[in-house]
Design a protein around this motif. Structure first.
Motif, short mmCIF file in Angstrom:
data_model
loop_
_atom_site.label_atom_id
_atom_site.label_comp_id
_atom_site.label_asym_id
_atom_site.label_seq_id
_atom_site.Cartn_x
_atom_site.Cartn_y
_atom_site.Cartn_z
N LEU A 108 0.86 -1.18 0.00
CA LEU A 108 0.00 0.00 0.00
C LEU A 108 0.89 1.23 0.00
N LYS A 109 0.76 2.05 -1.03
CA LYS A 109 1.70 3.15 -1.23
C LYS A 109 1.71 4.13 -0.07
N ASP A 110 0.54 4.37 0.54
CA ASP A 110 0.52 5.34 1.63
C ASP A 110 1.30 4.84 2.84
N ALA A 111 1.05 3.58 3.24
CA ALA A 111 1.77 3.01 4.39
C ALA A 111 3.26 2.89 4.08
N ALA A 112 3.59 2.52 2.83
CA ALA A 112 5.00 2.38 2.45
C ALA A 112 5.73 3.70 2.58
N LYS A 113 5.07 4.79 2.19
CA LYS A 113 5.74 6.10 2.25
C LYS A 113 5.96 6.54 3.68
N ILE A 169 -3.42 11.61 -8.97
CA ILE A 169 -4.19 10.66 -8.17
C ILE A 169 -3.63 9.28 -8.46
N LYS A 170 -3.33 8.51 -7.41
CA LYS A 170 -2.71 7.20 -7.60
C LYS A 170 -3.41 6.16 -6.73
N ALA A 171 -3.66 5.00 -7.29
CA ALA A 171 -4.18 3.89 -6.50
C ALA A 171 -3.16 3.54 -5.42
N ARG A 172 -3.65 3.29 -4.21
CA ARG A 172 -2.70 2.96 -3.12
C ARG A 172 -2.19 1.54 -3.24
N ALA A 173 -2.86 0.71 -4.03
CA ALA A 173 -2.43 -0.68 -4.26
C ALA A 173 -2.03 -0.83 -5.71
N GLY A 174 -1.21 -1.85 -5.99
CA GLY A 174 -0.87 -2.19 -7.38
C GLY A 174 0.09 -1.23 -8.03
N GLY A 175 0.13 -1.28 -9.37
CA GLY A 175 1.06 -0.46 -10.14
C GLY A 175 0.72 -0.54 -11.61
N GLY A 176 1.73 -0.32 -12.47
CA GLY A 176 1.54 -0.41 -13.91
C GLY A 176 0.70 0.70 -14.50
N GLY A 206 -13.01 15.75 -9.54
CA GLY A 206 -14.04 14.78 -9.19
C GLY A 206 -14.14 13.64 -10.18
N ALA A 207 -14.22 13.98 -11.47
CA ALA A 207 -14.35 12.94 -12.50
C ALA A 207 -13.11 12.06 -12.56
N ALA A 208 -11.93 12.68 -12.42
CA ALA A 208 -10.68 11.91 -12.46
C ALA A 208 -10.60 10.96 -11.27
N LEU A 209 -11.06 11.42 -10.10
CA LEU A 209 -11.04 10.58 -8.90
C LEU A 209 -11.92 9.35 -9.09
N GLU A 210 -13.13 9.55 -9.61
CA GLU A 210 -14.03 8.42 -9.81
C GLU A 210 -13.47 7.42 -10.82
N SER A 211 -12.89 7.93 -11.90
CA SER A 211 -12.31 7.05 -12.90
C SER A 211 -11.14 6.25 -12.33
N ALA A 212 -10.27 6.92 -11.56
CA ALA A 212 -9.12 6.24 -10.95
C ALA A 212 -9.60 5.16 -9.98
N ARG A 213 -10.63 5.48 -9.20
CA ARG A 213 -11.15 4.51 -8.23
C ARG A 213 -11.72 3.28 -8.93
N ARG A 214 -12.48 3.49 -10.00
CA ARG A 214 -13.05 2.35 -10.73
C ARG A 214 -11.96 1.44 -11.26
N GLU A 215 -10.96 2.04 -11.90
CA GLU A 215 -9.90 1.25 -12.50
C GLU A 215 -9.10 0.52 -11.43
N PHE A 262 -7.11 -4.09 -8.78
CA PHE A 262 -6.48 -4.54 -7.53
C PHE A 262 -7.46 -4.90 -6.43
N GLY A 263 -8.77 -4.68 -6.68
CA GLY A 263 -9.74 -4.94 -5.64
C GLY A 263 -9.69 -3.93 -4.51
N ASP A 264 -9.10 -2.77 -4.77
CA ASP A 264 -8.94 -1.73 -3.75
C ASP A 264 -9.04 -0.38 -4.45
N GLY A 265 -10.13 0.35 -4.19
CA GLY A 265 -10.35 1.62 -4.86
C GLY A 265 -9.80 2.83 -4.13
N ARG A 266 -9.07 2.62 -3.04
CA ARG A 266 -8.52 3.75 -2.29
C ARG A 266 -7.33 4.36 -3.03
N VAL A 267 -7.16 5.68 -2.84
CA VAL A 267 -6.13 6.40 -3.59
C VAL A 267 -5.34 7.32 -2.66
#
Length: 661
Positions: free
Chosen positions: A115-120, A157-164, A178-187, A192-197
């Motif tokens: 998780l990128k946040d905890a790692a940082k 905006i970055k997913a806290r899980a995964g990469g690529g 707002g729109a960018a946040l929703e799109s990032a969360r969906r992807e 990764f099964g985790d929509g947190r950013v």
């Protein structure tokens, strides 16, 4: 060392692991889905076991099926490759609970960096510099928008899980957040099964530099120098190199030490990569690089590190997992020369890098480069997995030499049946800024549309396609001497007309036989004279007014692919040509550009839309595709719903005819 290992992956990385294991005398077990029954990694392994249907969630992500295969085969250890379960701590624990060895880091190490946040937060404690931004638990949209305002635009905006590059969006202004946040969360949720950013400051001129690290189970950690991965599109790496251009000894020492501290802080064992982002608006500086994330696995681009160090990183993985100490100490490691890796994808750069599917009718890659691939001619590129089909790796004593070799190798890639990015990659090699080593993550974006568009087919390509369509390029069917005279006419010159489709347009070509293997091809008032010097039906040497050049033509049913002067050009016999329109190219219809899942339907019948408005969002081959209105109009019908799995070409939406609208 292990006697037998199972490889819980597919494609290129599975083949890569098998090659090293074979050299070390280690038996290998492949796993495969129904889509991969005849795949190359299945053929190469000592044995292979089916683990489920084509969908990754039911096969390559199916932990129980993979462990059943390991037990049935008698494997002692599991190599995860990269992607799929490679950074899943639950998989590591399941492997170890089954009495097997996981060839990679511990579950705790993966969790610490997963998780990128905890790692940082962990890296800050270890004295590793991190990117300014919000890395906390609050995920309320309004709160995150406020944090973005505090950080200052542009933000990332970055997913806290995964990469690529999945779940990552650059935002230039508050109105788009707002729109960018929703799109990032969906992807991110899908990937990764985790929509947190998390939200970070976007740097004006960033370079993506990563450091290869290795640890063992005895507390030793070393770095194997850096790779520059700045040449990216949509936050995904395109061409990587090692070492990084412009890197000083002092900067390399500082980044290497920071990477080792990062790995040591979590008791790391195995191969890993510590990724940094450097602000190079004032050049590479020791106070301008920041920790981004750590990939707790082998990276796709590891061959460039192997090239400059002379090491086999998969061998190191196997030895470390078997309990051996690292084969070398830090002071024994050195850089020798330069290396590049280009990722050859089945995708169309001219259509916003839309992934391509189809059967590889031609797959001839150059001999003068290292080719890591998991496919061969005749294989089917499906929509179920990542569309990378090969990695092209070159090495030289200098950066210029290695880059020249890469450009030549890419020009010699001959792939038919699917569209690839080979031409795009070759053009990247010729970019003045990249050639000079002046790289950052915005290079591709600044190069503009000319970098993406394939060049028009030259007259010589049209001529060769016409000769192929008429059968003049085929080898003689038997030893009959009259069969050798393929273009002979008793009463002199003879002419035929052939109709070819190219780029959706029909072309008439008049082919006149001038003599033995000599032809004149006319199109739109232009004439091309060709003499066939050598032809076996595919590989050719053609004489163009005294200039002899190589070419290759592949013909299969209605389709003809001409490889000439470093480019490929697709044709079809017009009477049999099938036209596949763009995703939103038809004036009244919106069709699926490839098989995929309908994620969002943004409009209903009767809605007024403007050209460019987002109408339907699909998910295909690990990416989200937003399909827009082809023109202003009124929605007539929406025959699909969220959750539908659609085929390529399926009607997604129809507009009222223009006169009715």
């Amino acid at each position: 060392m292990f006697r037998k290992i199972l490889i819980a992956n597919r494609g290129e990385i599975a083949c890569r692991v098998i090659r090293t294991a074979r050299r070390l005398g280690v038996a290998t077990v492949a796993v495969y889905s129904d889509a991969d029954r005849d795949a190359l990694h299945v053929e190469m392994a000592d044995e292979a076991i089916r683990i489920g249907p084509a969908e990754a969630a039911k096969s390559y992500l199916n932990i129980a099926a993979i462990l059943d295969a390991a037990k049935a085969s008698g494997a002692e250890a599991v190599h995860p490759g990269y992607g799929f379960l490679s950074e899943n701590p639950a998989f590591v624990e399941a492997v170890e609970a089954a009495g097997l060895v996981f060839i990679g880091p511990s579950a705790n190490a993966i969790r610490a960096m997963g998780l990128k946040d905890a790692a940082k937060a962990l890296m800050e404690k270890a004295g590793v510099p991190v990117v300014p931004g919000y890395h906390g638990e609050k995920q309320d949209a309004a709160f995150l928008a406020g944090e973005a305002d505090t950080i200052g635009y542009p933000v990332l905006i970055k997913a806290r899980a995964g990469g690529g590059g999945k779940g990552m969006r650059r935002v230039e202004r508050p109105a788009d957040f707002g729109a960018a946040l929703e799109s990032a969360r969906r992807e991110a949720e899908s990937a990764f099964g985790d929509g947190r950013v998390l939200v970070e400051k976007y740097m004006a001129k960033p370079r993506h530099i990563e450091v290869q690290v290795f640890g063992d189970k005895h507390g030793n950690v070393v770095h194997l120098f850096e790779r520059d991965c700045s040449l990216q599109r949509r936050h995904q790496k395109v061409i990587e190199e090692a070492p990084a251009p412009g890197m000083t000894a002092e900067m390399r020492a500082a980044m290497g030490a920071a990477a080792v501290r990062a790995a040591a802080a979590i008791g790391y064992s195995g191969a890993g990569t510590v990724e940094f982002i450097a602000d190079v608006s004032e050049g590479l500086r020791q106070d301008r690089f920041h920790f981004m994330e750590m990939n707790t696995r082998l990276q796709v681009e590891h061959p460039v590190t192997e090239a400059i160090t002379g090491l086999d990183l998969v061998e190191w993985q196997l030895r470390v997992a078997a309990g051996e100490p690292l084969p070398k100490r830090q002071e024994e490691l050195a850089i020798n020369g330069w290396a590049f890796e280009a990722r050859l994808y089945a995708e169309n750069p001219a259509r916003n890098f839309l992934p391509a599917t189809g059967r590889l009718s031609v797959f001839d890659l150059p001999d003068g480069a290292r080719i890591d691939s998991g496919v061969r001619a005749g294989d089917l590129i499906t929509p179920f997995y990542d569309p990378m089909i090969a990695k092209v790796i070159t090495q030289g004593s200098t950066r210029a030499e290695a880059l020249a070799k890469l450009e030549t190798a890419l020009e010699q890639c001959r792939v038919g049946g699917v569209t690839t990015n080979a031409g795009f990659l070759a053009r990247l090699c010729r970019l003045p800024a990249f050639a000079a080593g002046d790289v950052d993550t915005g290079v591709i974006g600044r190069a503009g549309e000319t970098l993406l568009a394939e060049p028009d087919a030259p007259e010589e390509a049209f001529a060769l396609a016409a000769l192929s369509a008429l059968g003049f390029l085929g080898a003689p069917a038997d030893a009959d001497p009259w069969g050798e005279i393929r273009s002979f006419r008793l009463w002199g010159e003879a002419a035929q007309t052939v109709f070819l489709d190219h780029g959706g347009a029909e072309h008439a070509l008049r082919v006149t036989t001038l003599g033995q293997d000599r032809f004149r091809i006319e199109r739109d008032g232009l004439a091309t004279d060709i003499r066939l010097c050598v032809s076996n039906g595919r590989s050719l040497q053609v004489d163009l007014d005294g200039h002899v050049l190589p070419a290759m033509v592949h013909s299969e049913r209605a389709d003809i692919v001409v490889f000439f002067a470093g480019h490929s050009h697709a044709f079809a016999r017009a009477e049999q040509a099938s036209h596949h329109g763009e995703a939103a190219a038809g004036g009244d219809r919106l069709s699926a550009p490839m098989p995929g899942l309908v994620r969002i339907v943004s409009v209903e019948p009767g809605a007024h839309v403007a050209k460019g408005d987002p109408l339907v969002t699909m998910e295909a081959m690990k990416m989200e595709l937003v399909l827009a209105a082809p023109r202003d109009g009124v929605v007539a019908a929406v025959p699909v719903a969220v959750g539908d799995q659609v085929a390529e070409g399926a009607l997604l939406l129809a507009l009222e005819p223009e006169e009715a609208a």
